[in-house]
Write an enzyme that holds these catalytic residues in place. Structure first.
Site, PDB file in Angstrom:
ATOM      1  N   ASP A   1       8.267   3.397  21.432  1.00 54.73           N
ATOM      2  CA  ASP A   1       8.024   4.285  22.034  1.00 54.73           C
ATOM      3  C   ASP A   1       9.622   4.717  21.401  1.00 54.73           C
ATOM      4  O   ASP A   1      10.708   3.302  21.487  1.00 54.73           O
ATOM      5  CB  ASP A   1       8.293   3.740  23.134  1.00 54.73           C
ATOM      6  CG  ASP A   1       8.727   4.800  24.655  1.00 54.73           C
ATOM      7  OD1 ASP A   1       8.142   6.542  23.785  1.00 54.73           O
ATOM      8  OD2 ASP A   1       9.982   4.673  25.033  1.00 54.73           O
TER       9      ASP A   1
ATOM     10  N   GLU B   1       7.277   6.913  17.917  1.00 54.93           N
ATOM     11  CA  GLU B   1       7.761   8.284  18.300  1.00 54.93           C
ATOM     12  C   GLU B   1       9.286   8.622  17.279  1.00 54.93           C
ATOM     13  O   GLU B   1      10.084   7.787  17.793  1.00 54.93           O
ATOM     14  CB  GLU B   1       8.012   8.218  19.635  1.00 54.93           C
ATOM     15  CG  GLU B   1       7.930   9.581  19.763  1.00 54.93           C
ATOM     16  CD  GLU B   1       8.490   8.847  21.529  1.00 54.93           C
ATOM     17  OE1 GLU B   1       8.253  10.149  22.352  1.00 54.93           O
ATOM     18  OE2 GLU B   1       9.358   8.219  21.716  1.00 54.93           O
TER      19      GLU B   1
HETATM   20  C1  GLC Z   1       9.037   8.700  25.128  1.00 51.39           C
HETATM   21  C2  GLC Z   1       7.753   8.575  25.913  1.00 51.39           C
HETATM   22  C3  GLC Z   1       7.927   9.649  27.157  1.00 51.39           C
HETATM   23  C4  GLC Z   1       9.076   8.763  28.150  1.00 51.39           C
HETATM   24  C5  GLC Z   1      10.329   7.946  26.845  1.00 51.39           C
HETATM   25  C6  GLC Z   1      11.201   7.311  27.516  1.00 51.39           C
HETATM   26  O1  GLC Z   1       9.573   9.764  24.491  1.00 51.39           O
HETATM   27  O2  GLC Z   1       6.964   9.899  25.263  1.00 51.39           O
HETATM   28  O3  GLC Z   1       7.070   9.641  27.847  1.00 51.39           O
HETATM   29  O4  GLC Z   1       9.720   9.443  28.953  1.00 51.39           O
HETATM   30  O5  GLC Z   1       9.783   7.995  25.612  1.00 51.39           O
HETATM   31  O6  GLC Z   1      10.449   6.127  27.718  1.00 51.39           O
END
Ligand code: GLC
Length: 568
Positions: free
Chosen positions: A230, A290
């Protein structure tokens, strides 16, 4: 004697573990591809997938009960968004214990059960690793905030303000307003890129790195095949805390627009990724990142100079494209395909409105849903599906502020309605609550569940779900779709996106009409080495194109899909 027993034990352990590790790392084809390159991944938002204990929130046993459905669909690996203990401020992305399961979702025994059920079906499980921050309820942060001299003080980013009520600098949280929160107990501010309940870990501290790496080992030993990492680009902040440049205008929270120059995408991120990858390699695991960027040179860096960072940095550009445009898709695909790594195309996730509404025109939505599947399941690379997209789930955005669950919807209303709309319960059948739960679900199901649900669509050979099943079956057994080179065709066509996937003597032609008008297209594949002017339909949305068909003239219906084998 004692040491001899130890050696014998180690030898036995190695012998026991090795076949498993080798099996995981072994290339699956002559080109040397790994399992994850051919796998179809499926993102599950556990709150919303299946509720086994009927309390309105999904759980791990619910997921286990649906593995047969996923297997039948053609899914090889599931990625479960965070299911660890959490106060649920950011619905699991605020983790208070990385080595346990939130009681809302079940127990570690339930996780082990899910793992063994998945193994039986030859499916893999990936978890979501939130590495930028913890919850403010994590024991590390509770200790960190307790005193300036606490053992974990330096595990987070603490600084003095510039004066009474003035934070250390101008950095803003991506969820709105200052990224600094004052803590009166120790008279300092802590930094949070996301919600205040999600304090950023201090990755400059080697103890943080060690603890976080150990977490991955702990889960690998429990059988997970990798992680979706993440928010990787926000791990580091400028130690000098320089102010970010202010841009013109205000954002959806009413804050000044700002370039996140000093608190995002710092080069040290790549050192962490390399080190995490080393651990992953020891376990034959895969790391998905991500990685939000629209800059291909940046995306390239995430693979690592020596392919030693993320195996699967996600290309999320499609997730943000809102309109069907053959030239725009052509450009984006060429860029990602040419980036030198294994492409990872993502069309939907739990943070962006569903592809069904982003691309739909209100008239041909189901047809367009098939078109998008026809696109991303035939491209070179790993595919990541988002639960429910295979049945054409739509967004169900809250209409009133008081109904919003996602805090960013509360802060940003009405410009930002939050992400509830794309996180609604999976639609299993047309009974109450779409068969997700007997209890009132945590988010309401949209009215479309009456027609768009698994049970009804499984019975209908023309449904979106049946189309996905056909495509996924084809993708699993067709060499050209798995390994073939991507060659763009008819590049000047403003309406029809077409390409060839070339593999030795085989090739697959993919033709996608991205317009609401019928289109006639013609292909000359001679220069590609496929002189035969005929296509043999593999999957199509138009029965008239079934069987053998000349490629001199292909009549495409509005938003039609034609996927055909061509031979030399
Ligand atoms: C990422 C996740 C999202 C979350 C953020 C903070 O972007 O996909 O859902 O709110 O991280 O952890």
């Amino acid at each position: 004697m004692h040491s001899q027993i130890k050696i014998l034990f180690l030898l036995l352990l190695t012998a026991w573990l090795t076949p498993e590790l080798c099996a995981q790392a072994k290339p699956v084809d002559a080109e040397g591809h790994q399992w994850w390159q051919h796998a179809v991944f499926y993102e599950i938002y556990p709150r919303s997938f299946a509720d086994s204990n009927n309390n309105g929130v999904g759980d791990l046993n619910g997921i286990a009960s649906k593995l047969d459905y996923l297997k039948q669909l053609g899914v090889d690996a599931i990625w479960i968004t965070p299911c660890f203990p959490s106060p649920q401020v950011d619905f699991g992305y605020d983790v208070s214990d990385y080595e346990a399961i939130d009681p809302m979702y079940g127990t570690l025994q339930d996780f082990d059960h899910l793992m063994s059920e998945a193994k039986t079906r030859n499916m893999r499980i990936l978890l979501d690793y939130v590495i930028n921050h913890t919850s403010d309820q994590h024991k590390w942060f509770i200790d960190s905030r307790s005193s300036r001299h606490a053992a974990h003080r330096d595990w987070y980013v603490w600084r003095d303000g510039k004066g009474p009520g003035v934070p250390p600098n101008n950095w803003q949280s991506t969820f709105g307003h200052s990224a600094w929160k004052f803590d009166p107990k120790t008279n300092q501010y802590y930094y949070h890129y996301f919600y205040a309940e999600q304090p950023d870990l201090n990755w400059h501290n080697p103890a943080v790195e060690k603890a976080m790496f150990d977490v991955t080992r702990w889960w690998y030993q429990r059988g997970v095949s990798g992680f979706r990492l993440d928010a990787v680009d926000t791990l580091f902040e400028d130690p000098d805390l320089r102010d970010n440049p202010i841009l013109a205008g205000t954002n959806k929270y009413g804050d000044p627009e700002m370039e996140d120059k000093y608190n995002k995408k710092l080069p040290q991120v790549h050192d962490v990724l390399k080190a995490l990858r080393k651990v992953a390699d020891e376990h034959g695991a895969v790391l998905i990142g991500e990685t939000y960027t629209n800059d291909i040179s940046e995306l390239k860096k995430y693979y690592g100079e020596h392919s030693n960072e993320l195996q699967m940095p996600m290309d999320l550009m499609f997730g943000m494209v809102n309109k069907l445009s053959a030239p725009e898709f052509r450009r984006q695909i060429a860029a990602v395909d040419g980036a030198g790594g294994w492409p990872v195309f993502v069309f939907g996730n739990h943070d962006n409105p569903r592809s069904y509404v982003r691309y739909g025109d209100g008239q041909h939505d189901d047809q367009i849903a098939k078109l998008m599947a026809g696109l991303y399941l035939t491209l070179r690379g790993s595919a990541i599906m988002y639960y429910g997209e295979e049945i054409g789930m739509t967004n169900n955005d809250p209409q009133r502020k008081e109904d919003v669950q996602d805090p960013i919807g509360k802060t940003g209303w009405p410009k930002e309605k939050g992400r509830d709309g794309e996180r609604t319960p999976m639609q299993w059948n047309d009974s109450a609550n779409a068969g997700f739960s007997i209890a009132k679900p945590w988010l309401p199901v949209p009215a479309s569940y009456a027609t768009h649900n698994v049970a009804s669509e499984l019975k209908d050979p023309d449904s979106i779900l049946s189309f996905y099943q056909k495509l996924l079956a084809l993708r699993h057994q067709n060499h050209a779709l798995l390994d073939g080179q991507y060659v763009a065709l008819n590049q000047e066509d403003p309406n029809v996106l077409s390409f060839l996937r070339k593999y030795k003597d085989e090739a697959v032609l993919v033709v996608l009409n991205m317009s609401a008008a019928a289109q006639n297209v013609s292909f000359d594949l001679g220069p590609q080495g496929y002189a035969s002017a005929k296509g043999n339909a593999l999957v199509t949305t138009d029965k008239a194109l079934n069987g053998e068909h000349t490629l001199q003239q292909v009549s495409m219906q509005p938003f039609g899909v034609y996927i055909a084998a061509v031979s030399k």
